[in-house]
Enzyme design. Sequence first.
Site, PDB file in Angstrom:
ATOM      1  N   PHE A 232       0.923  -1.258  -0.022  1.00 42.12           N
ATOM      2  CA  PHE A 232      -0.209  -0.043   0.121  1.00 42.12           C
ATOM      3  C   PHE A 232       0.847   1.097  -0.026  1.00 42.12           C
ATOM      4  O   PHE A 232       1.880   1.392   0.753  1.00 42.12           O
ATOM      5  CB  PHE A 232      -0.970   0.107   1.305  1.00 42.12           C
ATOM      6  N   ASP A 233       0.479   2.065  -0.627  1.00 37.34           N
ATOM      7  CA  ASP A 233       0.855   3.623  -0.558  1.00 37.34           C
ATOM      8  C   ASP A 233       0.332   4.217   0.727  1.00 37.34           C
ATOM      9  O   ASP A 233      -0.700   3.496   1.179  1.00 37.34           O
ATOM     10  CB  ASP A 233       0.426   4.433  -1.778  1.00 37.34           C
ATOM     11  N   GLY A 234       0.698   5.264   1.184  1.00 38.01           N
ATOM     12  CA  GLY A 234       0.050   5.956   2.529  1.00 38.01           C
ATOM     13  C   GLY A 234      -0.895   7.005   2.200  1.00 38.01           C
ATOM     14  O   GLY A 234      -2.100   6.473   2.433  1.00 38.01           O
ATOM     15  N   PHE A 349      -1.115  -0.988  -4.414  1.00 40.23           N
ATOM     16  CA  PHE A 349      -2.070   0.326  -4.514  1.00 40.23           C
ATOM     17  C   PHE A 349      -1.507   1.762  -4.342  1.00 40.23           C
ATOM     18  O   PHE A 349      -0.678   2.053  -3.331  1.00 40.23           O
ATOM     19  CB  PHE A 349      -3.156   0.095  -3.464  1.00 40.23           C
ATOM     20  N   LYS A 387       4.425  12.130   0.028  1.00 42.33           N
ATOM     21  CA  LYS A 387       3.641  10.906   0.528  1.00 42.33           C
ATOM     22  C   LYS A 387       4.446   9.576   0.345  1.00 42.33           C
ATOM     23  O   LYS A 387       3.806   8.640   0.387  1.00 42.33           O
ATOM     24  CB  LYS A 387       2.211  11.100  -0.270  1.00 42.33           C
TER      25      LYS A 387
END
Length: 387
Positions: A232-234, A349, A387
């Site tokens: 996952f991205d944050g 993602f 990010k």
Amino acid sequence: MVKMSLDPVQLMSGQVQELQVALSSNGDTMGPWEEKDEFDKDLKGLSTKPKPVSRRGARKVEGGVFFPKPENAVTIAVSSRVLFRTEREQKVFEQKGVEEYLRYQIEHENEPFAPGPAFPLVKALEAVNARLRELYPQSEELFDIVLVTYNHAHVGVRLINTINHHNLFIERFCMTGGSSPVGYLKAWHTNLYLSADAEKVREALGEGIAAATMFMPEKLTEVSESQLRVAFDGDAVLFSDESERIFKTHGLDKFFEHERENEDTLLDHGPLKGFLEALGKLQKKFYLKGHRLDCPIRTYLVTARSAASSGIRALKTLRAWGLEIDEALFLAGARKGPMLEKIRPHIYFDDQMFHVEGAAEMGTIAAHVPYGIAQHHNTKHNTSVGK
């Protein structure tokens, strides 16, 4: 820029048991360059290749296997266009219309579709289910896969034949005949929806359903067959886009200042927080049986945030939510692709196409989450140090 396909011909191979073959739409082994030539010829009506009768694999449903109630399961809704390779059929639909498309599907219903980008993910989900059934024979806390398609019910025969051919355990279908599937996703208590249709993904996100548009490069990649790996991205994926808005509006220095001032203030949840939570619940079932170190589910946070200046807030938020992440990579603006190449996730993602393309460039199966302020800045040259 790497060429990405929504319907690639790739069967991902595992780190324990390795497969390195691409399957044609009729199930024959074929190199990717041969596949392209044959596909081009077929569209032009020039192909002389015979179309053999499909070799269907027998899928056995043992007496002990049952179907969990949707409200108890972790439900993954997958569109037929990402589970299987359907670009030939899509061309027929676009060029000749729906009636010719239906006729074509019926005429070819004994020819199984080849694997698409979601295929390795589904196989990994089934591997996790097999382990869960061994440890908890009566539990309904399992992955439940629902095949979602806009297709007419006539196409269902070919889809069922394909599922049997590939020995998949998918018994729940949703064939909407061109209507939006989003209402049905709610009825299935869907935890994640994967589709090739970006508009339907946005619609699902608007209804509070975790969703992503799935992509995959043409490059062959090997992934584990025994351990499900999800990255996952944050910001704007697990977390809200609050911090991303500061970065986009006021720049990097203001972003760092904002994160320091709000270090002890939890980030709000993002669209895929609930899916990570569902994965965590299944992980804990393995931990309770002494399988923390060999758990067949592994999660990753891969973020362009830097650790010292902005990472602590992300970690404190996850801890406050009661969520564990197995590995956290704070890249401080470095490219994500090389890290993801080492992880080899079944799916990654991210809310920015820049990072999705970078991941695909290195052979990672990537999915775009069209959520948050980055959608107004989503270009190939976008950078996101924050990010």
